[in-house]
Design an enzyme around this catalytic site. Structure first.
Site, mmCIF file in Angstrom:
data_model
loop_
_atom_site.group_PDB
_atom_site.id
_atom_site.type_symbol
_atom_site.label_atom_id
_atom_site.label_comp_id
_atom_site.label_asym_id
_atom_site.label_seq_id
_atom_site.Cartn_x
_atom_site.Cartn_y
_atom_site.Cartn_z
ATOM 1 N N LYS B 78 55.182 67.206 55.186
ATOM 2 C CA LYS B 78 55.451 66.666 55.776
ATOM 3 C C LYS B 78 57.317 66.612 55.419
ATOM 4 O O LYS B 78 57.629 66.073 54.906
ATOM 5 C CB LYS B 78 55.628 65.493 57.436
ATOM 6 N N SER B 153 54.403 63.499 66.524
ATOM 7 C CA SER B 153 55.672 64.698 65.326
ATOM 8 C C SER B 153 54.938 64.894 64.305
ATOM 9 O O SER B 153 55.541 65.820 64.105
ATOM 10 C CB SER B 153 57.391 63.988 65.158
ATOM 11 N N SER B 177 54.594 58.613 65.098
ATOM 12 C CA SER B 177 54.135 60.091 65.031
ATOM 13 C C SER B 177 52.765 60.287 63.850
ATOM 14 O O SER B 177 53.076 60.757 63.011
ATOM 15 C CB SER B 177 55.799 60.657 64.719
#
Lengths: 95, 486, 478
Positions: B78, B153, B177
């Protein structure tokens, strides 16, 4: 609206955010809704409840007092927008 | 040879037996990303050259008998994790030009074990969002339906695993997330106990809630990665010196006798009925494997979302103050005085949702409002954590839905922050209390995946992984692949 | 109207650690800009603070030294504001739960009486960096080497009633932190500075007047001047019918005045909240007791011991105990001579201090060791040389010509104690000055000094003055 235009401007100033006029108007609406939403908390009975700042109930760990970080200024300053002779530059600060 | 369809565990075996080289595997996945990411926008940066170099090194290490536990295995990070020499944007214009001079501890540990980074995944800006629509780099599309959101997210991490770009991706979870996008993309997502994995090098959103984890397709792969990532780090004061169990070895243990608590409040009117049915079926399946389910009551859990939307913005407003255009990050052009430099650099560098959260956080901490909001939220946070602790006196894991609905259409919730925030209604409690939690693929509704949510007691990720593994031995939901990505 | 002055001080002492409070960067002074600012100090994305154990130790030492409570649990908080020398946009400090609370120390007030000054609290925090304005056209340059340097902020009660008391209090803190070895107290380098909260009220009024805060005073002289200026300014203002505005002011030493520091953007709202990157600092009872065990003797205790055990004059005891190295020097010298401690004290407080001051040296850099000074004092004590000659020997020692004995030997400065030798000189002097002899005999006793002087001149000061006196008086009265 639980927040007015002036309050939103005041918060933006404190947070150092320049808002475009349309952003400003939208924030008055959306922040008001968020604030109304979190106002649900006021219904909770929290008499005598200790505030919980952190999920861990442990003590701070300490590190030894030793210098471990060498000078890497040049590498660290590669991301800096404006540098002269090792100094980060900002518009003149007058005290 | 469909290498992209294999799990991390299968690839490890293939590399070990010399069926293929890491360089071949890496190239195959890079090709796949190049061919398909235009549809998904899951990646912000693809690090092809670095990946091939790392793969070649892994191959050499393996040949020399020096294979680490993840030697030559691909993964995607990420873009919230700092990666030395590689742009670390955090999904923001603010850091569009930021090249990290250092590696996050998670990145460092995975690399040291031999893992090969393919690139950096798209995400909501500064991890603030539940749909991946707040990214400066545009929304990620859900491989199960390109008109829908993969959640957020960690939307890029989830989509890239679901689309078989990679068997695994790192992710972070502040309010859901990791788990919500996992649920919406038919992947496994685990958020470990707060303090289990180092936060060093993870761009901070809300420091008392943030925790790094992984998204994979199987519990086995998650256990494998978590074992490498977890453990004490002297650079993070909140990372605890707790022994890390051998998660992979624990997987085989039976769940017979395991007690599952089902939260009454999590099956109310907010939950889509079909999703609820899938979750009930999954719980029944766990019971058929020897677990017992009991209903538990969590009277304060309904206040999780408002509590979170005070605590997280408060911490974020302070954490994001460092982005001021002086030492790194976006700096506005032709500014006047210092005040102007700050306001314009930040005004231009941050997107709408980030600004909203900074503003909310600034407000709840400001003089006159601190007690009513921040302090009150801290107290309610305590009540919520106590709800969990009380439940864990009787049960081993708590089960329920991960998300109130399956994947929603892109654009459907962007105009209403509250509706968007309510996506995380079932996941936030675990963050507030620091408990480990996980989402497991448990079926479909109208062709869209649904996730089963499990929460465990502090430092007991093993119980979650064991449940997930047992469930995955009996079901094949997780093997389903979105059309066009087989 | 008579006015009562009310002052409270916030003293910032930089703690003498090797590394910073939350990072492993060096705290050494004077490095090239930003060469000692690591990722944590720069507030890079993703980095985290880890607390230096030594700052906790030092704060605990200070707490015990001022008879305070060392908190079993203290919490770091963030103080949020934007400034270029504050890289994270917040300063990590302690707010509601500081590490030290409820302390006290004693100073002498204007009448020489002991006065108790309360210490409200002392808390740990990180220092900010520095803005540099010189030589940069329309910019300021930011050097973050100092960012993250540990500070102990020591906050007094509003117990001080004059600028002189404020200075005495600040000096006392200065002495204590240096005794403890927790700060070098270097004021030029900014390691020790203070903010002063000043207000005035009519004598007898209970309620405090409106206060102003004078920021960043970095010398004792400036503290005294700035406060005195501020007192006068406030009194004049009120007497002219005005009112004091609560504000922050800056002392301009060049103009010897304070002036308002108006921040144009906003009133500060620091939005303190507990720092979620750090956990509560817990200090056990056992830890505190172990620190107490190792605490050095403190200035007040040492001063009393010097008076009681060495029989020193109170003023000298105070002088000698202001600095621990001076006290140690004194005690080392006393231990190396059989002479009276007061004689040693006279030399340390007198000639030695003078010489050090003149050359701008610390006691640690003294050109004469404690042992060598003891050697000199011993020779006075055993009458080998007179006090007057001793000054000459001291000068030679200071110039590096050797030990007292070597110089006495080389320059032939040994005192003449042989009576017959002195008698010869006395006779010569009497013979050479018949006029003065006549006057003396006529009753002008004071002339004895003249004769002594002549004898000492003839003997180059080496004759034993007591003997000279006695022999002269014998002969002149004969």
């Amino acid at each position: 609206m639980s927040l007015d235009k002036d309050q939103v401007q005041q918060i933006a100033t404190l947070a150092r955010l320049k808002l475009k006029p349309e952003e400003h108007a939208e924030l008055v609406d959306k922040l008001s809704r968020i604030v109304d939403f979190v106002d649900h908390l006021s219904a909770a009975d929290t008499e005598g409840v200790i505030p919980m700042a952190h999920p861990l109930d442990v003590a701070q760990r300490l590190r030894q007092d030793v210098v471990t970080e060498p000078n890497e200024r040049d590498r660290y300053q590669e991301n800096a927008p404006s540098v002269t002779e090792g100094l980060y530059l900002v518009p003149k600060v007058i005290e | 040879m469909d290498l992209h369809a294999k799990t991390l565990t299968e690839l490890a075996a293939g590399l070990d037996s010399g069926d293929y080289l890491s360089v071949e595997l890496t190239q195959a996945l890079l090709d796949r990303i190049a061919a398909h990411d235009e549809k998904l926008n899951a990646m912000i940066t693809v690090t092809g050259d670095e990946a091939l170099a790392a793969a070649a090194k892994a191959d050499a290490d393996r040949a020399a008998g020096n294979a680490g536990t993840l030697c030559g295995l691909p993964l995607i990070h990420k873009d919230i994790f700092c990666t030395r020499g590689v742009r670390t944007s955090c999904g923001s214009k603010m850091l569009d030009n930021f090249v990290s001079p250092y590696d996050a501890t998670v990145v460092e540990r995975l690399a040291a074990a031999g893992a090969v980074m393919l690139g950096k995944a798209n995400m909501d800006e500064f991890a603030m969002g539940s749909s991946n629509e707040t990214s400066y780099y545009g929304p990620v599309r859900n491989p199960w339906d390109l008109d829908r959101s993969p959640g957020g997210s960690s939307g890029g991490s989830a989509a890239s695993v679901a689309a078989r770009f990679t068997p695994a991706a790192t992710a972070t979870d502040t309010g859901g997330s990791i788990r919500q996008p996992a649920a919406l993309t038919n992947t496994i997502g685990i958020k470990p106990t707060y303090g289990r994995v180092s936060r060093y090098g993870m761009v901070a959103f809300a420091s008392s809630l943030d925790q790094a984890g992984v998204i994979t397709r199987t519990a086995e792969d998650a256990a494998r990665l978590l074992g490498v990532m977890a453990g004490f780090d002297e650079r993070d004061s909140t990372c605890l010196d707790e022994p890390v169990p051998d998660y992979a070895a624990d997987l085989g243990n039976s769940i017979k006798g395991l007690k599952i608590g089902v939260v009454r409040q999590h099956f109310d009117e907010g939950l889509d009925a079909d999703c609820g049915a899938r979750v009930r079926e999954a719980i029944a399946a766990l019971e058929s494997l020897g677990a017992t389910a009991v209903e538990v009551d969590m009277p304060n859990i309904d206040l999780s979302v408002p509590t979170y939307y005070v605590v997280a913005p408060a911490e974020c407003s302070s954490n994001l103050s460092r982005f001021d255009g002086v030492r790194f990050g976006h700096r506005a052009k032709d500014t006047g005085d210092l005040f102007d430099l700050y306001c314009r650099s930040r005004g231009e560098g941050f997107g709408d949702e980030v600004k909203r959260r900074i503003m909310t956080g600034t407000y709840v901490l400001s003089a006159g409002y601190y007690d009513a909001y921040y302090l009150k939220a801290q107290q309610v946070r305590h009540l919520i954590a106590d709800d969990f602790k009380r439940a864990f006196e009787d049960v081993d894991v708590i089960a329920g839905p991960t998300s109130p609905t399956a994947a929603f259409k892109l654009g459907a919730k962007v105009d209403d922050p509250i509706t968007m925030y309510l996506n995380d209604i079932y996941t936030i409690g675990a963050n507030l209390g620091g408990f480990p939690a996980m989402s497991i693929p448990c079926g479909f509704v109208g062709g869209l995946p649904v996730g089963l949510h499990l929460v465990g007691h502090h430092f007991d990720e093993s119980a979650l992984l064991r449940c997930a593994h047992a469930y995955q031995q009996e079901t094949d939901w997780h093997t389903r692949c979105p059309e066009g990505f087989a | 109207m008579t006015w009562e002055v009310v002052i409270g001080l916030e003293v910032h002492a930089q703690l003498a650690t090797r590394s910073k409070i939350f990072s492993g960067a060096s705290t050494a002074y004077g490095a090239e800009p930003n060469t000692q600012a690591c990722l944590v100090d720069l507030g890079y994305p993703g980095v985290l603070p880890v607390l230096n154990e030594e700052v906790v130790h030092m704060a605990a030492m200070f707490g015990l030294a001022v008879n305070a409570t060392v908190a079993p649990r203290s919490v770091f908080a963030r103080k949020n504001y934007f400034y270029p020398d504050l890289p994270k946009g917040y300063q990590i400090s302690q707010y509601e739960l500081p590490i030290v609370e409820h302390g006290e120390l004693f100073i002498e007030d204007g009448e020489g009486n002991e006065k108790r000054i309360g210490i409200t609290r002392a808390h740990l925090e990180e220092d900010a960096g520095k803005s540099i304005h010189e030589g940069l056209d329309r910019s300021s340059g930011i050097d973050l080497n100092r960012a993250g340097t540990p500070l102990l902020e020591i906050v007094s009660e509003p117990d001080l009633r004059s600028a002189a008391e404020a200075v005495a209090y600040m000096r006392k803190i200065h002495t204590i932190v240096r005794y403890l070895g927790i700060s070098d107290g270097n004021m030029q380098e900014g390691s020790f500075r203070c903010d002063a909260n000043v207000s005035v009220r009519p004598q007898g009024q209970q309620q405090f007047g409106t206060r102003t805060e004078i920021k960043n005073l970095n010398s004792f002289r400036f503290v005294e001047r700035a406060i005195n200026f501020e007192i006068e300014r406030q009194i004049d203002l009120i007497e002219d019918g005005g009112a004091v505005v609560q504000e922050t002011r800056l002392y301009d030493s060049a103009r010897d005045e304070t002036r308002s520091m108006r921040s144009k953007e906003e009133a500060n709202d620091y939005r303190y909240f507990p720092d979620p990157d750090l956990l509560p600092v817990e200090i056990s009872h056992e830890y505190i007791e172990a620190v107490r065990e190792q605490l050095p003797e403190l200035p007040d205790a040492k001063r009393h011991r010097f008076i009681d055990d060495y029989g020193l004059k109170a003023d000298d005891a105070l002088q000698l105990t202001m600095s621990r190295p001076v006290a140690d020097y004194f005690e080392a010298a006393v231990g190396a001579t059989g002479a009276k401690p007061q004689l040693v004290a006279n030399w340390v407080v007198g000639d030695l201090s003078g010489a050090l001051n003149k050359d701008g040296l610390d006691i640690g850099e003294s050109r004469i060791t404690a042992r060598d000074l003891a050697g000199l004092v011993t020779r006075i004590h055993d009458h080998t040389i007179s006090g007057k000659i001793a000054k000459q020997v001291f000068e030679a020692m200071w110039s590096g010509e050797g030990t007292a004995d070597e110089i006495i030997e080389a320059q032939g400065l040994r005192q003449i104690t042989d009576s017959s030798a002195i008698e010869v000189v006395v006779d010569k002097v009497i013979a050479a000055n018949p006029g003065q002899v006549a006057e003396y005999k006529a009753g002008k006793d004071k002339l004895i000094g003249f004769f002594v002087g002549q004898v000492m001149k003839e003997t180059k000061g080496q004759a034993n003055p007591g003997q000279v006196n006695r022999i002269l008086k014998d002969k002149l009265s004969g």
